[in-house]
Design an enzyme around this catalytic site. Structure first.
Site, PDB file in Angstrom:
ATOM      1  CD  GLU A 181      -2.644   1.108   2.657  1.00 38.14           C
ATOM      2  OE1 GLU A 181      -3.699   1.768   2.706  1.00 38.14           O
ATOM      3  OE2 GLU A 181      -2.241   0.405   3.607  1.00 38.14           O
ATOM      4  CE  LYS A 185      -7.420   1.553   3.253  1.00 38.85           C
ATOM      5  NZ  LYS A 185      -6.211   1.920   4.029  1.00 38.85           N
ATOM      6  CB  CYS A 210      -4.548  -1.634   4.104  1.00 38.13           C
ATOM      7  SG  CYS A 210      -3.628  -1.785   5.672  1.00 38.13           S
TER       8      CYS A 210
END
Length: 270
Positions: free
Chosen positions: A52, A118, A152
């Site tokens: 990430e 995200k 994540c």
């Protein structure tokens, strides 16, 4: 999945790149990716997942300036993916007008096939103060199969992984910066997402110390059964495994969880 000539194949060599992300050092981190992709390519790798925010880390004070480098970084990754005949996936800061996103780019043999912003921002680390959340999921057809993307903190939200699988993902690729205090959650959740969706999961974490955070690595490749096909330790490295798509189909036939779902009771998604 397809091989280099586009013919159907049942196996895919896939890997994760794990390294210590140097805060704010775009060129230094890019060199680590150049070296890592070359190492994976030498071992037959066709799919590579990066951590990430791999180009610069969460350097919040300078993130807008660092994000301005991302278009050139993506061009460089595209050239590398074309050279190595590879699909490359990883999260980078994306600047869109005045908004900043944590965005995972999917590059297939030189072509950007999609990008995923995200969805779930990690508020305990103030990610939601500096970045905007995305609003769409992504599953893309690629030269190595149908791939879904996550980043994540998304790992804690099984609804996303179910959505990606319902949309046809055979492989889900996760870029992460997951620190040591929650290592046990990383190990459990990556396996759970693979098992409950009967998909391959490639989870690329970073390693080393960044400021007050210590990252443990343990990048993993998991089978649809939840078996750990490959796992890194806590140092920079490449990990590879063979993904067997026929074995995935056989397992789904043996344990027909998708056929036995009851969306009439609990809804189409959940």
């Amino acid at each position: 999945m397809s091989d280099k000539t586009g013919e159907a194949t049942q196996q895919l060599t896939a890997g994760c790149l794990q390294f210590n992300i140097a805060m704010g050092d775009v060129e230094g981190n890019l060199q680590k990716v150049r070296d890592g992709l070359q190492a994976l390519a030498r071992q037959g790798g066709r799919l590579a997942v990066l951590p990430e925010m791999w180009s610069c880390g969460f350097d919040y004070r300078n993130l807008a300036t660092l994000a301005a480098h991302t278009p050139q970084v993506v061009e460089t990754v595209a050239a590398l993916s074309a050279r190595h005949d590879m699909v490359v996936i990883g999260s980078l800061p994306e600047l869109d007008g005045d908004a900043l996103y944590n965005t995972s780019y999917l590059v297939d043999r030189g072509v950007v096939r999609g990008r995923y912003r995200k969805l779930h921002l990690f508020s305990p680390m103030r990610e939601d103060r500096y970045l905007q959340a995305g609003s769409k999921t992504l599953v893309a057809d690629t030269s190595v199969g149908r791939i879904g993307l996550a980043i994540c903190y998304d790992l804690r939200f099984p609804e996303l992984f179910r959505r990606l699988t319902l949309d046809g993902a055979d492989v889900i690729c996760l870029s992460a910066q997951w620190p040591k205090p929650r290592r046990d959650h990383w190990c459990v959740l990556t396996r759970a997402r693979a098992i409950e969706n009967q998909v391959f999961v490639l989870a690329a974490n970073c390693c080393g110390v960044q400021g007050k955070l210590d990252f443990f690595g343990s990048s993993m490749i998991l089978s649809p059964r939840g078996e750990v096909l490959a796992e890194a330790k806590d140092q920079p490295c490449e990990v590879l495994a063979t993904l067997d798509k026929q074995a995935q189909r056989d397992y789904r036939a043996a344990i027909p969880a998708w056929h036995d779902r009851r969306p009439d009771v609990y809804g189409v998604l959940t």
